[in-house]
Structure formats: C-alpha cells, structure tokens
Design a protein around this motif. Structure first.
Motif, PDB file in Angstrom:
ATOM      1  N   THR A  80      -0.993  11.239   1.065  1.00 26.46           N
ATOM      2  CA  THR A  80      -0.476  11.066   2.683  1.00 26.46           C
ATOM      3  C   THR A  80      -0.402  12.324   3.398  1.00 26.46           C
ATOM      4  O   THR A  80      -0.966  12.658   4.565  1.00 26.46           O
TER       5      THR A  80
ATOM      6  N   ALA B 242       2.931  10.166   9.355  1.00 23.52           N
ATOM      7  CA  ALA B 242       1.419  10.658   9.434  1.00 23.52           C
ATOM      8  C   ALA B 242       0.423   9.853  10.399  1.00 23.52           C
ATOM      9  O   ALA B 242      -0.148  10.448  10.911  1.00 23.52           O
ATOM     10  N   ASP B 243       0.891   8.620  10.457  1.00 22.13           N
ATOM     11  CA  ASP B 243       0.002   7.756  11.263  1.00 22.13           C
ATOM     12  C   ASP B 243       0.407   7.581  12.752  1.00 22.13           C
ATOM     13  O   ASP B 243      -0.398   7.649  13.540  1.00 22.13           O
TER      14      ASP B 243
ATOM     15  N   ARG C 195      -3.909  13.596   4.039  1.00 26.40           N
ATOM     16  CA  ARG C 195      -4.387  12.854   4.932  1.00 26.40           C
ATOM     17  C   ARG C 195      -3.933  13.457   6.463  1.00 26.40           C
ATOM     18  O   ARG C 195      -4.661  13.168   7.664  1.00 26.40           O
TER      19      ARG C 195
ATOM     20  N   ASP D  97       4.345   7.940   5.346  1.00 27.14           N
ATOM     21  CA  ASP D  97       3.335   7.217   5.977  1.00 27.14           C
ATOM     22  C   ASP D  97       3.317   7.010   7.625  1.00 27.14           C
ATOM     23  O   ASP D  97       2.380   7.432   8.425  1.00 27.14           O
TER      24      ASP D  97
ATOM     25  N   HIS E 234       0.446   9.248  -4.458  1.00 24.38           N
ATOM     26  CA  HIS E 234       0.592   8.511  -3.050  1.00 24.38           C
ATOM     27  C   HIS E 234       1.130   9.596  -1.862  1.00 24.38           C
ATOM     28  O   HIS E 234       0.670   9.930  -0.881  1.00 24.38           O
TER      29      HIS E 234
ATOM     30  N   GLY F 218       6.514   6.042   0.047  1.00 28.05           N
ATOM     31  CA  GLY F 218       5.799   5.716   1.235  1.00 28.05           C
ATOM     32  C   GLY F 218       6.408   6.103   2.513  1.00 28.05           C
ATOM     33  O   GLY F 218       5.833   6.015   3.710  1.00 28.05           O
TER      34      GLY F 218
END
Length: 457
Positions: free
Chosen positions: A43, A416-417, A46, A413, A39, A410
C-alpha cells in the motif's frame, strides 16, 4: 519572489508494540504474519511513499510485576521482516530500528550492508539507545551500561559502522563478463578502530552497497539526542507533530547543523502522525472520538495513570475522579519497559496539572487519558487532511510525516487512495519514483559525493 513549495515526504509506520491500534476492530489483523507486513508495504509503495518504518521491542513489557496484556506483546526480528519485504517491493525504502546499546558495529554494519544490496539501495537504520536496565537484562551489556554512557557509545557505534561501510571503494572490484566479480585491491575491506567503546580490526566482508551507507535516522528527543542527530543523521523521527511545537523543534534542530558543517536540508524532520478520515470534517471528528474511546479502555486508562503515579491504582474507577494521593517519587517500579514513562520526568507536577485539567473540564480518569494522550494529528475529509499536511510542511513544522494508522494492515489504504492524489494535484508530492534508492526518494546526497551537493529530489 514567491517561495517555491517544499516537496512533502511521507512514510508508513507499521505500529507493532503500541497503544494506537484498535485491536477490537474486525479489520485489525495480525502483527506477526507476513501477509500483514506485505499488505502494508505494498500500500505504501502504491502511494509512492518514501519508506516503511519498523520500531523495535526487545522485551515484553510489564506492569505491576505481570506481563502487560492490553496490547500486542511481541514482534518478529526487524532484519528478517525487512529482508522479506525487499522481495515483494521494488521502490519503497526499508527502515529498521536497531539498538546501539546491545549490538556490535561489525554485526549491524554487515546486516545493513546486506539489506542495502538485497533491496537495491533502499535500507535505512534508525539508531537508538537503550534507556532502561530492565530491557538490558536480556543482554550481557545492557544491564550495567550507565545511562550517561549510552549516547557516547551510540556516537562511536555509528562512527565505527561508517568506517566499515567505507572500507570498500567502488574501484576495489572489477567486473568481468566471463569471470564474474573479483578484487582489484587486496586491501579492500580492511579496517582498524580503537576507541573508548570498541577496539576492533579486520576486514569487512560485504562490498560497498548501492547507497554507500544506509540512510541514518535518529529518534531521541533529549538535548543529547538532538545533537547526535545534527552531527550525523539524515533524518530525525520526531514526536512533535502539532504546528507550534513542530515549528519550535524544527527550528532548534536545524539550527544545530551549521556547527557540523551541514546545511538545513541535510537533515529531514519527520514526526510521527496519526489520522482519521471521513467524507466530511464533521463525520471525521465523530469517528475520531469513537476511535479514541476504543483505543483507551477503562483498564488501559488505569494502567496509563500508573505510569505517572508509580503505584497500584487498580482499585480506582476509570470513570471516576483522579486519585487524591500523590505519585510515589524515586525509581519507577510499576511500569517496566515502556517508553511513555520517560515522558513524565516530574510526576508531581504532571499530577497537579492533570488534576487542574480534570477539575476544569469535569473529566474522569479515562476522559483525561483520552484527551491528553490519544489525540489524532490529522482529522477531517481527505481535502482537509491534505491541506493541513501541506500547510504544516510549508510552514516548516516538518519536512513530512511518518503515518501511524489505527488499523493494521489496511488502515493506510484510505489515505493512499483519497489523500495522496490531492497532494499530487497540488504538486507537492511525487506521482512516480524518480530514482532507485531511498536517498533518491529523500533527496539526500550519496556519501561518496565529495562535494556534498544535495541530490535532486
């Protein structure tokens, strides 16, 4: 003429053994199950990060003669994890910390060359030395290798590994569509090395890998460590993430490169950095305070104080004042196998400084440990964090950052977003990978480039 903006390098640090992770958070996951590593890596890829970074823990840490039980106590083998991640990622660099004190050049070179082949040119090696005989008790060599010889061994270890990597040339192999791949030169892989620490000869049995050699990282902060990085590393993993200390470290290390015939851009400075995001700066500040309180329990605060005092402080109240007794001088015996011990080279001076801070701010033991040891690097809204990171890089405090989230797997995340798109809008971070190898991501020349010209980033 306006100075062009530097491109920011970003990486993700899977924490492993640490005091950063908030273990009590419901979102905190396993640090040993492959799903957590996968995971985290996906991430990072990505988000178009340069690489994933794994530290190393070679012995269970102890305090007061007992296993330290306030954070994670183990980690899978580095090469095993990175090889598995190579199969679930396509572009992300794979950086592993491997000790030069307890291993042998042939073994390590073979493992990294294999990883570079399996990943299509994405391997990197963080070269470290052992710093205590306690860890070395698990190994034949480390228990008796004197400290002053560890960097000498590391330098020769890296030089020997490079000789092994370079023992194959591209023209040693011939590809034939029908017959497959075979040797053109019977001398391929031959090596001879005779030095102070290694006397080996033979044939290296892994052909030249896509990067020629893995990207080399170094993490030492001492003068010897900085010189070692300037002489032969491609990047340095720094702990100086604040603006002023970062600029000082950046200037010092970059200034050492010329004596080795290298340019400032030949070595990247990448500090570790933590972060807390909120919808607003105020919300992020409140969340950051909560995270710090959860990272440092009362028991953790007492254990941390023992790093400096070198004595049992279990009878003290973590919400009370600092001890009125002084640290015990001499060899450290309370906390064993912990890198933090090295940070306090003058315990008496540290104790005096901490007492002055505690008195000035009315801090308890726990307050002091939180305020002096667990400050997040970047705190704010996504826009504020993106702006600050960019400002630090453009001001030459770093070439980028290796991010350490407080939740695994996580915790990356949100960055990254919410932060990466803002950096991309500024034009300071890639929107797509432009090459297949980690050297491409970092803008580093291939070692076979005789001109040494810097590759396009």
């Amino acid at each position: 003429m306006t100075k062009p903006q530097k491109q920011i390098h970003l990486a993700a640090h899977f924490p492993g053994v640490n005091n950063t992770t908030v273990w009590s958070d419901p979102e905190a996951g396993s640090h040993i199950e492959f799903a957590s590593f996968a995971h985290f890596a996906r991430t990072a890829e990505r988000a178009k990060f340069d690489f994933l970074f794994l530290a190393e823990g070679l012995r269970l840490r102890e305090q007061g003669g007992k296993i330290y039980d306030l954070d994670v106590v183990g980690r899978p083998d580095t090469f095993t994890v990175l090889a598995a991640l190579a199969a679930v990622t396509d572009h992300l660099g794979l950086t592993g910390t491997i000790n030069s004190t307890f291993n042998e050049p042939y073994e390590v070179a073979r493992q990294f060359a294999s990883l570079d082949h399996l990943s299509g040119g994405r391997a990197a090696w963080n070269v470290v030395t052992s710093w205590d005989a306690f860890t070395g008790e698990n190994f034949r060599r480390g228990g008796f290798l004197p400290q002053e010889e560890r960097y000498s061994r590391a330098k020769e270890f890296l030089a020997t590994a490079n000789e092994l990597f370079d023992s194959w040339r591209d023209d040693d192999l011939v590809a034939d569509q029908a017959a497959g791949v075979f040797l053109r030169d019977a001398g391929a892989g031959a090596f001879v090395h005779r030095g102070q620490h290694f006397d080996i000869h033979g044939r290296f049995n892994v052909p030249r890998s896509p990067q020629g050699r893995p990207v080399i990282f170094q993490a030492g902060d001492s003068d010897e460590g900085r010189e070692f990085a300037a002489a032969g590393a491609d990047a340095i993993f720094s702990r100086y993430a604040a603006l002023d200390t970062g600029q000082s470290f950046y200037t010092d290390v970059k200034s050492r490169l010329a004596r080795y015939g290298r340019r400032p851009d030949d070595l990247l400075i990448l500090p570790a950095a933590s972060f807390v995001l909120g919808d607003t700066d105020a919300e992020a500040e409140e969340l950051a305070k909560e995270v710090r309180r959860r990272q440092v329990s009362g028991a953790t605060a007492i254990k941390h104080l023992e790093f400096v005092w070198n004595r049992d402080l279990s009878g003290y109240d973590p919400d009370g004042p600092l001890p009125d007794v002084d640290p015990l001088p001499g060899e450290h015996t309370v906390a064993r196998g912990r890198a933090q011990v090295r940070m306090y080279r003058d315990p008496l001076a540290t104790a005096r400084e901490w007492r002055e801070l505690a008195a000035a701010h009315n801090w308890s033991i726990r307050d002091l440990v939180i305020e002096t040891g667990n400050r997040q690097t970047f705190v704010g809204s996504p826009a504020t964090v993106a702006e600050t990171i960019n400002a630090y890089v453009q001001a030459d405090a770093a070439d980028g950052f290796i991010l350490v989230p407080h939740i695994t797997p996580g915790g990356l995340d949100g960055f990254a977003d919410r932060v990466v798109p803002l950096l991309q809008e500024r034009g300071v971070f890639r929107t797509e990978y432009t090459g297949p190898t980690l050297r491409d991501h970092l803008g580093l020349a291939h070692p076979d480039d005789a001109r040494g010209e810097r590759a396009a980033s």
